[in-house]
Design a protein around this motif. Structure first.
Motif, short mmCIF file in Angstrom:
data_model
loop_
_atom_site.label_atom_id
_atom_site.label_comp_id
_atom_site.label_asym_id
_atom_site.label_seq_id
_atom_site.Cartn_x
_atom_site.Cartn_y
_atom_site.Cartn_z
N GLN A 158 0.84 -1.21 0.00
CA GLN A 158 0.00 0.00 0.00
C GLN A 158 0.87 1.25 0.00
OE1 GLN A 158 -2.89 0.24 -0.95
NE2 GLN A 158 -4.42 -0.27 0.56
N LYS B 20 1.22 4.23 -2.91
CA LYS B 20 1.06 5.65 -2.58
C LYS B 20 2.32 6.44 -2.91
CE LYS B 20 -1.22 8.30 0.91
NZ LYS B 20 -2.02 8.20 2.10
N SER C 158 -2.00 4.99 -7.30
CA SER C 158 -3.33 4.63 -6.79
C SER C 158 -4.38 4.54 -7.89
CB SER C 158 -3.78 5.64 -5.74
OG SER C 158 -2.91 5.59 -4.64
#
Length: 181
Positions: A41, A45, A50
């Motif tokens: 994740q 980012k 994204s």
């Protein structure tokens, strides 16, 4: 689309980085959970990806099958022979999906996905080549169609439950005969 435990040997960080080489209309979906979820994740980012990559933490088997049915390509970017066979590749083949996987000496995935027949095989840890091959499969209808057809043919020839039971039976039969000698 890709699915699996989110652990280092699965190579998902290379799949995420490969999305830089895809057009803005192509989205990578990675389904799974594991120790690497948070790091992946953060990578998405940090790399501002994204809009191109989605991680789905919890997914039911039914939803997994729906994603397999709807995806254009299935990718298994593993980086070590901890990836022993790649059952997910066979599931994707059952849906006539072209494959992109990595070449890992000593792994069964090299047997499942045949380069330039059922999909592409790329070197491990190579986001650029991974992205290039994904781009080709997403954007070339003729290549995608050819690999999709071959994927289904190979699945029916080698990987249906009936075929696998027959092969296991032959192995057991051989072992039994050898033990009697």
């Amino acid at each position: 689309y890709s699915i699996g435990r989110l652990v280092k040997y699965k190579g998902y960080k290379y799949l995420i980085k490969s999305s830089k080489n895809l057009d803005k209309n192509t989205k990578i979906i990675i389904a799974g959970d594991g120790k690497e979820y948070g790091d992946l994740q953060k990578l998405i980012k940090r790399q501002n990806l994204s809009s191109k990559v989605s991680l789905i933490k919890k997914i039911s088997y039914t939803d997994h099958l729906i994603y397999l049915k709807l995806c254009k390509v299935f990718c298994l970017p593993s980086i070590s022979k901890n990836e022993a066979f790649g059952v997910a590749l066979i599931e994707a083949m059952s849906f006539s999906k072209p494959l992109v996987s990595t070449k890992i000496d000593g792994s069964g995935i090299n047997f499942v996905n045949l380069n330039n027949l059922t999909g592409y095989v790329v070197p491990i840890k190579n986001s650029i080549k991974l992205g290039k091959r994904l781009f080709e499969l997403v954007n070339s209808k003729s290549i995608n169609k050819n690999f999709s057809k071959n994927s289904k043919i190979r699945f029916k020839k080698l990987f249906t439950s009936i075929m696998m039971v027959r092969k296991f039976y032959k192995i057991y039969e051989f072992v039994y005969e050898q033990s009697r000698k």
